[in-house]
Design an enzyme around this catalytic site. Structure first.
Site, PDB file in Angstrom:
ATOM      1  N   GLU A 146       0.818  -1.222   0.000  1.00  0.00           N
ATOM      2  CA  GLU A 146       0.000   0.000   0.000  1.00  0.00           C
ATOM      3  C   GLU A 146       0.848   1.267   0.000  1.00  0.00           C
ATOM      4  OE1 GLU A 146      -3.714   0.071   2.358  1.00  0.00           O
ATOM      5  OE2 GLU A 146      -3.222  -1.975   2.932  1.00  0.00           O
ATOM      6  N   HIS A 206       7.859 -26.747   3.856  1.00  0.00           N
ATOM      7  CA  HIS A 206       7.190 -27.926   3.308  1.00  0.00           C
ATOM      8  C   HIS A 206       6.657 -27.666   1.912  1.00  0.00           C
ATOM      9  CE1 HIS A 206       7.447 -30.017   7.188  1.00  0.00           C
ATOM     10  NE2 HIS A 206       7.385 -28.787   7.668  1.00  0.00           N
ATOM     11  N   LYS A 232     -13.538  -0.018  -4.559  1.00  0.00           N
ATOM     12  CA  LYS A 232     -14.689   0.184  -3.663  1.00  0.00           C
ATOM     13  C   LYS A 232     -15.794   0.926  -4.401  1.00  0.00           C
ATOM     14  CE  LYS A 232     -12.329   0.011   0.830  1.00  0.00           C
ATOM     15  NZ  LYS A 232     -11.928   0.677   2.067  1.00  0.00           N
TER      16      LYS A 232
HETATM   17  C1  F6R Z   1      -5.982   2.069   3.588  1.00  0.00           C
HETATM   18  C2  F6R Z   1      -5.988   0.716   4.147  1.00  0.00           C
HETATM   19  C3  F6R Z   1      -6.976  -0.288   3.634  1.00  0.00           C
HETATM   20  C4  F6R Z   1      -8.267  -0.241   4.468  1.00  0.00           C
HETATM   21  C5  F6R Z   1      -9.297  -1.265   3.953  1.00  0.00           C
HETATM   22  C6  F6R Z   1     -10.528  -1.353   4.848  1.00  0.00           C
HETATM   23  O1  F6R Z   1      -5.076   2.872   4.292  1.00  0.00           O
HETATM   24  O2  F6R Z   1      -5.204   0.404   4.994  1.00  0.00           O
HETATM   25  O3  F6R Z   1      -6.381  -1.566   3.680  1.00  0.00           O
HETATM   26  O4  F6R Z   1      -7.963  -0.495   5.812  1.00  0.00           O
HETATM   27  O5  F6R Z   1      -9.671  -0.942   2.656  1.00  0.00           O
HETATM   28  O6  F6R Z   1     -11.077  -0.105   5.127  1.00  0.00           O
HETATM   29  P1  F6R Z   1     -11.415   0.274   6.648  1.00  0.00           P
HETATM   30  O7  F6R Z   1     -10.126   0.151   7.387  1.00  0.00           O
HETATM   31  O8  F6R Z   1     -11.916   1.674   6.615  1.00  0.00           O
HETATM   32  O9  F6R Z   1     -12.439  -0.717   7.095  1.00  0.00           O
END
Ligand code: F6R
Length: 328
Positions: free
Chosen positions: A209, A225, A320
């Protein structure tokens, strides 16, 4: 992101001041969360001796539905669809619920239904809020008698974090050197079962990330393994394009220590064993956090070497957004 990472210590100190909500004594908890939020569950599971399981997906695992387990939902934004779907399944099954979040739908539901709740400060990237999220999880687990980590441990981990993140620290120098050796290579993060495992996972996800860089993680003894065999067929590529880092902890055990040494010897012909990073501090929380902080520093250094801004996560946001437009 450097500024956000610099708040790790302050986040842990904030968590040390949380009033521990008192609940019934429970014997197991399922933590539901994704990405930078869900990893707080993996850390908690490695730190607690009572069963803490982690679920990263829609709904609930089949065993959980009628198990009477408590469900702790962790989502920094409070709007992650997989976590909200787990919450809906838990509500439908009449399971006990609690939440750690900074806002969104999760905060609304938790407030309106009066669940035990830790509301963490907003405004960060979820992955940069691990001190808050882990602290919140630990506090709720403590209220249920699942975690015995208290303010002393959190403050000790905060002090160690501050020293590792000091501008002139040896840790920063080590992280820069390690990143320079990994430059241009896909990174394999190895660890061992137990305390080190979630740190290896966190290194992988932070490299993905922050640096937008491919990485994976694998654990000893399991990798001996299978993965140990994987380096010969493509060694003409992997020798120069893969770098392996091993995370170590003083409690890994003598057999694991022997495995680290022998695995390196066996793999050495075909892949680059770049370095090892030892946990620091005395307490388990300090040691796990010290490894995570080192991973954050290495990932930021890799981002700098790649010339990318560590903060934006455009591909995650695009996904998303597109999923939100799909019929459910
Ligand atoms: C972005 C990050 C992502 C979010 C993931 C879930 O910085 O770390 O991995 O954590 O998309 O979103 P949340 O944490 O808001 O539930």
């Amino acid at each position: 992101m450097q500024r956000m990472v610099a708040t790790w210590g302050a986040q842990l100190r904030w968590a040390a001041l949380l009033a521990q909500p008192q609940g019934p004594s429970l014997d197991q908890v399922l933590i539901c969360g994704m990405g930078g939020s869900g990893i707080s569950g993996d850390f908690a599971a490695a730190l607690c001796s009572a069963p803490v399981r982690v679920h990263k997906g829609y709904g609930l695992p089949a065993w959980a539905a009628n198990s009477g387990t408590a469900v702790l939902a962790v989502s920094y934004s409070g709007n992650t669809e997989e976590t909200l779907s787990a919450v809906e399944a838990a509500r439908a099954g009449g399971l006990r619920l609690a939440a750690v979040t900074s806002g969104g739908r999760l905060l609304e539901v938790a407030r309106s239904e009066g669940w035990p709740l830790v509301e963490v400060p907003g405004g960060l990237q979820p992955r940069a809020a691990l001190g808050y999220l882990l602290g919140g999880v630990i506090s709720l687990l403590g209220g249920w008698g699942i975690s015995s980590i208290g303010p002393n441990e959190l403050n000790a981990a905060a002090a160690l974090t501050d020293s590792l993140l000091d501008k002139a620290s040896a840790a920063r120098l080590d992280a820069s050197r390690l990143a320079a050796s990994l430059d241009g290579r896909m990174v394999g993060v190895y660890g061992s079962e137990g305390l080190v495992a979630p740190a290896a996972q966190r290194w992988k996800t932070q490299i993905n990330e922050n640096a937008k860089w491919p990485a994976w993680w694998a654990l000893l003894p399991e990798l001996d393994h299978n993965e140990v065999l994987s380096w010969s067929s493509l060694s003409h590529i992997t020798r120069d394009k893969v770098g392996l880092v091993v995370l170590r902890d003083r409690d890994e055990g003598a057999r694991v220590a022997a495995r680290v040494r022998i695995t390196a010897e066996v793999m050495d012909r075909d892949v680059n064993w770049v370095g090892e990073v030892w946990s620091q501090g005395e307490l388990p929380l300090e040691r796990i956090v010290s490894l995570a902080v080192m991973g954050d520093l290495v990932s930021l250094e890799l981002a700098r070497l790649a010339g990318v801004d560590p903060v934006p996560v455009e591909a995650i946001e695009e996904l998303k957004q597109k999923l939100a437009e799909e019929p459910s």
